[in-house]
Design an enzyme around this catalytic site. Structure first.
Site, short mmCIF file in Angstrom:
data_model
loop_
_atom_site.label_atom_id
_atom_site.label_comp_id
_atom_site.label_asym_id
_atom_site.label_seq_id
_atom_site.Cartn_x
_atom_site.Cartn_y
_atom_site.Cartn_z
N ARG A 194 29.83 -11.26 -6.46
CA ARG A 194 30.08 -9.91 -6.88
C ARG A 194 31.52 -9.53 -7.19
O ARG A 194 32.25 -8.71 -6.48
CB ARG A 194 29.57 -8.82 -5.49
CG ARG A 194 27.84 -9.22 -5.25
CD ARG A 194 27.48 -8.28 -4.55
NE ARG A 194 27.21 -6.87 -4.99
CZ ARG A 194 26.57 -5.93 -4.34
NH1 ARG A 194 26.27 -6.24 -3.16
NH2 ARG A 194 26.46 -4.71 -4.77
N ASP A 206 16.75 -4.53 -6.67
CA ASP A 206 16.76 -4.05 -5.32
C ASP A 206 15.44 -3.94 -5.09
O ASP A 206 15.09 -3.35 -3.53
CB ASP A 206 17.34 -2.68 -5.23
CG ASP A 206 19.02 -2.57 -5.11
OD1 ASP A 206 19.30 -3.90 -5.02
OD2 ASP A 206 19.70 -1.48 -5.25
N ASN A 245 22.29 5.10 -3.23
CA ASN A 245 23.08 4.61 -4.11
C ASN A 245 23.55 5.72 -5.34
O ASN A 245 24.24 5.40 -6.13
CB ASN A 245 22.36 3.46 -4.99
CG ASN A 245 22.46 2.34 -4.43
OD1 ASN A 245 23.03 2.25 -3.38
ND2 ASN A 245 21.78 1.18 -4.79
N CYS A 268 29.42 -11.47 -1.08
CA CYS A 268 28.55 -11.22 0.09
C CYS A 268 27.55 -11.96 -0.07
O CYS A 268 27.35 -12.81 -0.82
CB CYS A 268 28.50 -9.71 -0.07
SG CYS A 268 27.01 -9.29 -1.34
C1 UD1 Z 1 24.70 -1.66 -7.36
C2 UD1 Z 1 23.92 -1.03 -6.22
C3 UD1 Z 1 23.14 -2.33 -5.71
C4 UD1 Z 1 22.15 -2.77 -7.03
C5 UD1 Z 1 23.02 -3.31 -7.99
C6 UD1 Z 1 22.44 -3.94 -9.27
C7 UD1 Z 1 25.18 0.75 -5.39
C8 UD1 Z 1 25.91 0.97 -4.26
N1 UD1 Z 1 24.56 -0.68 -5.34
O1 UD1 Z 1 25.71 -2.73 -6.88
O2 UD1 Z 1 22.16 -1.88 -4.68
O3 UD1 Z 1 21.49 -4.28 -6.43
O4 UD1 Z 1 24.09 -2.27 -8.68
O5 UD1 Z 1 21.45 -3.04 -9.68
O6 UD1 Z 1 24.81 1.37 -6.33
N2 UD1 Z 1 29.64 -7.96 -11.71
C9 UD1 Z 1 30.64 -8.89 -12.43
N3 UD1 Z 1 31.76 -8.12 -12.47
C10 UD1 Z 1 31.90 -6.80 -12.10
C11 UD1 Z 1 31.08 -6.18 -11.71
C12 UD1 Z 1 29.67 -6.87 -11.41
O7 UD1 Z 1 30.56 -9.93 -12.58
O8 UD1 Z 1 33.24 -6.28 -12.35
C13 UD1 Z 1 28.22 -8.87 -11.67
C14 UD1 Z 1 27.93 -8.85 -10.29
O9 UD1 Z 1 28.37 -9.99 -9.59
C15 UD1 Z 1 26.29 -8.83 -10.24
C16 UD1 Z 1 26.13 -8.24 -11.37
O10 UD1 Z 1 27.32 -8.02 -12.38
O11 UD1 Z 1 25.95 -10.17 -10.33
C17 UD1 Z 1 25.53 -6.62 -11.30
O12 UD1 Z 1 26.37 -5.92 -10.40
P1 UD1 Z 1 26.68 -4.55 -10.25
O13 UD1 Z 1 25.83 -3.94 -11.46
O14 UD1 Z 1 28.22 -4.15 -10.45
O15 UD1 Z 1 26.28 -4.00 -8.93
P2 UD1 Z 1 26.86 -2.99 -7.81
O16 UD1 Z 1 27.31 -1.99 -8.48
O17 UD1 Z 1 27.60 -4.00 -6.91
#
Ligand code: UD1
Length: 435
Positions: A121, A304, A23, A116
């Site tokens: 997400r 995670d 990550n 997913c």
């Molecule tokens: C990253 C990690 C993943 C980890 C997650 C949370 C990478 C490649 N992946 O994923 O392994 O599980 O952080 O620690 O680094 N959300 C929204 N709107 C947005 C963005 C996010 O509502 O625009 C929500 C998502 O649906 C989720 C939460 O915020 O419920 C956390 O997501 P986010 O922190 O963005 O995870 P990732 O960056 O996708």
């Protein structure tokens, strides 16, 4: 398709070295898009997701060379600004090209990732931030298109401290005109590493690791030279494996400062955790104490590690309450753990895990990356044989998984699943209805 076969019950002992963090490697490799020239990123793990980044960078026009864990990316000529659906759907983190492409070239077109296995997400917060910086965002045929002559610094409050959103906006702001402030930003070690990398490229990022990150945009950045930090989730997975098998394992390269929440919970569970020079040593107890966890953004307990910690709690001495607060559907491993004899009840985003004496090997199916890891852990501790299918999920995030566990004394191997031969249907000629 391959599957993993584990003969459980061996106590794991010895040293295991942690690979580079997936990550962190992903955003660092995408950050190379920010500057022309030849970048060098080392300690990159050999994983399926990294292969996807390589393909994506190449499609965009960068020249990528890979020698072992060292990536050389010549990002001088970026010929395309489009991340196609085929790649984005195999790896959601592909949306991280949005910020750098927009910042450097004023234009990016990225397929929307869609939902997913672990939740919807969305990327609304990434887009909201870019809009605040002056980007014009449109949606067309499942693609997000972002345009801006030059992004402008802005004050952006994130409704949730999204990791990917913080990374995308940090990269975008690095080349924007003026100062960008990200409030309620994610504080994960991967964010700190990306900020550090941008600063090594000549950027001006302050406050990474806190909830307020201030980025002063610069006119241009120079190529990056960087070594990826060790993977805290892989490290944590080995620690739990030691704990569940009453083992004694030194996890070399694990960074204690990145693992406070997990180490605290392991100690509470009666696991012996010793911080040594350059390593964390974990010794499993006779009986595991059930403890409660709540997943939260860093520095809270990492989502995670939730599935792996749940595997540990299946062998606890009483009941453990596990709340998942980051993703809405991250209990896919529960049904599979139940097939191995675990006693788990789910209510909404909370699971009650009642400890059992032992787990029993069974055929199970991997559903997502960390869920798969929890099944491997359960299989290592279970009596008899566990067969895990759909293991391509594991290959997205664990480098040389079987090899590393076998070196610690496990009995785990990958076998090719041969499809049983199905006899060809009999062809009856000339009967009515034979169409
Ligand atoms: C990253 C990690 C993943 C980890 C997650 C949370 C990478 C490649 N992946 O994923 O392994 O599980 O952080 O620690 O680094 N959300 C929204 N709107 C947005 C963005 C996010 O509502 O625009 C929500 C998502 O649906 C989720 C939460 O915020 O419920 C956390 O997501 P986010 O922190 O963005 O995870 P990732 O960056 O996708």
């Amino acid at each position: 398709m391959d599957k993993i076969v584990i003969h459980g019950g061996n106590r794991l002992k010895g040293d295991v070295r942690v690979s580079g963090a997936k990550n962190s490697a992903l955003p660092l490799l995408f950050a190379t898009l920010l500057a022309p020239g030849v970048h060098r990123v080392s300690n990159v793990p050999n994983l399926r997701d990294i292969g996807t980044v390589e393909k994506l960078l190449t499609i965009l026009g960068a020249e990528v060379r890979r020698e072992g864990g060292v990536f050389t990316v010549d990002a001088t000529r970026i010929a395309s600004v489009e991340a196609p659906y085929d790649l984005v759907r195999t790896m959601r983190a592909s949306v991280l090209v949005l910020g750098p492409l927009l910042a450097r070239l004023g234009h990016a077109r990225v397929s929307l990732p869609g939902g997913c296995a672990i939740g919807a997400r969305p990327i609304n917060l990434h887009l909201k931030g870019l809009e605040a910086m002056g980007a014009k965002i449109t949606l067309d045929h499942g693609y997000v298109e972002a345009k801006a002559r030059r992004l402008k610094g802005a004050r952006i409050y994130l409704d949730f401290p999204t990791v990917g959103g913080t990374e995308n906006l940090m990269m975008a702001a690095a080349l924007a005109k003026g100062v960008t402030t990200l409030e309620n930003a994610a504080a994960e070690p991967e964010i700190v590493e990306l900020a550090d990398a941008i600063n090594c490229m000549g950027g001006k990022v302050r406050g990474a690791g806190t909830d307020t990150i201030v980025i002063e945009g610069v006119d241009e950045l120079r190529p990056l030279g960087y070594a990826v930090m060790p993977d805290r989730i892989e490290a944590g997975t080995f620690m739990i494996a030691a704990a569940m098998t009453r083992g004694d394992v030194r996890v070399i390269g694990a960074v204690p400062a990145h693992q406070d929440a997990l180490l605290g919970k392991l100690r509470e569970a009666g696991v012996e955790v010793l911080v040594e020079e350059g390593a964390i040593r974990v010794r499993g107890p006779r009986k595991i104490t059930s403890v409660n966890i709540k997943t939260q953004p860093y520095p809270g307990f990492p989502t995670d590690m939730q599935a792996q910690f749940m595997a540990l709690m299946t062998l606890g001495n009483s009941t453990s309450i596990i709340s998942e607060n980051v993703f809405e559907n991250r209990f896919m491993h529960v049904c599979e753990l139940q097939r191995m004899g675990a006693d788990i009840a789910i209510e909404g985003h909370t699971a009650a895990v009642r400890g059992v004496k032992s787990l029993l090997g069974a055929p199970v199916m991997a559903t997502d990356l960390r869920a798969s890891a929890s099944l491997v852990l359960a299989g290592l501790a279970a009596d008899n044989t566990t067969e895990i299918s759909r293991i391509y999920h594991l290959d997205r995030g664990y480098e040389r998984l079987e090899e590393k566990f076998n070196e610690l004394g496990a009995d785990i191997r990958r076998v090719s699943e041969v499809k049983e031969a199905v006899p060809a249907p009999l062809k009856v000629v000339g009967l009515a209805g034979d169409a």
